[in-house]
Design a protein around this motif. Structure first.
Motif, PDB file in Angstrom:
ATOM      1  N   ARG A   1      34.364  37.025  42.741  1.00 34.47           N
ATOM      2  CA  ARG A   1      35.820  37.620  42.916  1.00 34.47           C
ATOM      3  C   ARG A   1      35.974  39.168  42.771  1.00 34.47           C
ATOM      4  N   GLY A   2      36.101  39.786  43.890  1.00 30.36           N
ATOM      5  CA  GLY A   2      36.232  41.175  44.057  1.00 30.36           C
ATOM      6  C   GLY A   2      34.992  41.743  43.962  1.00 30.36           C
TER       7      GLY A   2
ATOM      8  N   ASP B   1      39.790  44.596  45.173  1.00 35.70           N
ATOM      9  CA  ASP B   1      39.650  43.198  45.937  1.00 35.70           C
ATOM     10  C   ASP B   1      39.077  43.521  47.256  1.00 35.70           C
ATOM     11  N   LYS B   2      38.937  44.822  47.553  1.00 36.07           N
ATOM     12  CA  LYS B   2      38.429  45.055  48.929  1.00 36.07           C
ATOM     13  C   LYS B   2      37.737  46.624  48.756  1.00 36.07           C
TER      14      LYS B   2
ATOM     15  N   ALA C   1      43.638  45.287  44.023  1.00 34.79           N
ATOM     16  CA  ALA C   1      44.768  44.112  43.961  1.00 34.79           C
ATOM     17  C   ALA C   1      45.645  44.317  42.817  1.00 34.79           C
TER      18      ALA C   1
END
Ligand SMILES: Cc1ncc(COP(=O)(O)O)c(C=O)c1O
Length: 365
Positions: free
Chosen positions: A291-292, A304-305, A314
């Motif tokens: 998760r991220g 998130d990225k 995010a």
């Protein structure tokens, strides 16, 4: 920088809370003492002689490392008992190990006859002996001989002039993929039991084993208590990270290493961008479930990225960020973060107290 508040640090800054660090070191040392096993922390996590000194003061019997280059750095810093918990292969490496063995009590991992032969020759020719530990695969499926083939390989390795078998070791890295704390603990028990059984088979075959060495941070507490285990080699526990929290190894309050970053852009209500990307945080996934790329402490929002110098948050419902705001990131995997930086900033009670040099950073040969 010394004495200044951590809020004044230029970002992104990798910060180590020295009080949490010391508490983590003391806790693991106490666990090992109570279990009656030797503690040989894996210093690949921090690659910092200053942190290794704290581990030694707390009772560590020596260090684990992976690469010869790391051992050279720690030997220069005065550490005199090192185990390379890694299948070490090649005469070039063996010659450097021979030089190191003048000043360091050494052992290295082996999991093949060819690898062992490449280490033996320079030691035999010099009339010296190198201690080796047989790497056993207890289920991770990375390196290591399977338990049922261990006695045959150990007999061949033990017959090589220039080498002496010190024992067996394993690393249950598959514990990082367990879906629950019970799952981690079950893997930890098997880690210890399979290794102890393997050592017993080797002894029955006439091959004495002084050390039965287990270790990873999630499995350490349970694996070190299995009867017959003599040594434990956790590494990540000094810092912990978001993956250890997700695995149930520790709580967020036990995480010593965080990254202070600055929000540099808020291009949309659901997106904010910080000045820490993959060159600061690495791209390692969260485990056991991806998760991220890092949690934002005190918020639901997460990274998130990532691109090299940008971390895209995010933004969770009901949260917001403003340009210029500083946030604290809990990384997915602290060991790789330390290796990306020349220095870690040691902070106590919000004030900079010391700078920890990552002296063995990049020593991958
Ligand atoms: C062989 C070996 N031993 C010990 C460790 C320490 O494990 P952890 O980082 O989970 O504490 C590692 C970690 O990669 C390892 O590869």
């Amino acid at each position: 920088m010394l004495g200044s508040p951590s809020e004044a640090l230029a970002t992104p800054a990798v910060v180590v809370d020295l009080d949490v660090l010391e508490r983590n070191i003391q806790r693991m040392a106490a666990r090992a003492r109570e279990a009656g096993v030797g503690l040989r922390p894996h210093a690949k996590t921090h690659k910092s002689p200053a942190i290794a000194s704290l581990q030694r003061s707390a009772g560590a019997r020596g260090l684990s490392l992976a690469k010869v280059g790391e051992a050279e750095v720690f030997a220069d810093a005065g550490f005199d008992d090192v185990f390379l918990a890694y299948p070490t292969v090649g005469e070039d490496k063996a010659r450097r190990l021979l030089a190191l063995s003048d000043r360091v009590r050494l052992a290295v991992g082996v999991d093949s006859l060819d690898g062992a032969r490449s280490l033996a020759e320079p030691f035999r020719a010099a009339g010296r002996t190198l201690d080796v530990m047989l790497k056993v695969d207890v289920g991770y499926g990375r390196v290591g001989v399977l338990p049922e083939r261990a006695a045959a390989l150990a007999a061949e390795v033990a017959a090589l002039a220039g080498l002496r078998m010190r024992g067996v070791f394993t690393h249950a890295g598959h514990g990082y993929l367990a879906e629950s704390k019970d799952g981690v603990d079950a893997i930890a028990r098997l880690e210890g039991e399979r290794l102890v059984e393997t050592a017993a088979r080797l002894r029955e075959a006439g091959l004495p084993q002084d050390e039965v060495s287990v270790g990873s941070t999630p499995t350490a507490a349970v694996a070190m208590r299995v009867a017959g285990v003599t040594e434990c080699r956790p590494g990540n526990y000094v810092f912990h990270d978001a993956s250890q929290v997700a695995l149930g190894t520790c709580s967020v309050e036990d995480c010593a290493l965080t990254i202070i970053a600055t929000v540099i852009s808020v291009p949309a209500a659901d997106r904010a961008v910080v000045d820490a990307g993959s060159k600061t945080l690495s791209s390692d996934p969260l485990r056991p479930r991806s998760r991220g790329y890092g949690s934002i402490l005190g918020r639901e929002s997460y990274l998130d990225k990532l691109s090299e110098e940008h971390g895209v948050i995010a933004v969770a419902k009901g949260e917001s960020f403003r340009v210029g705001e500083r946030v604290r990131i809990l990384p997915n995997h602290a060991c790789v973060v330390a290796n990306l930086h020349d220095q870690l900033v040691g902070v106590s009670q919000g004030k900079v107290e010391t700078v920890l040099r990552v002296a063995a950073r990049g020593r991958v040969r």
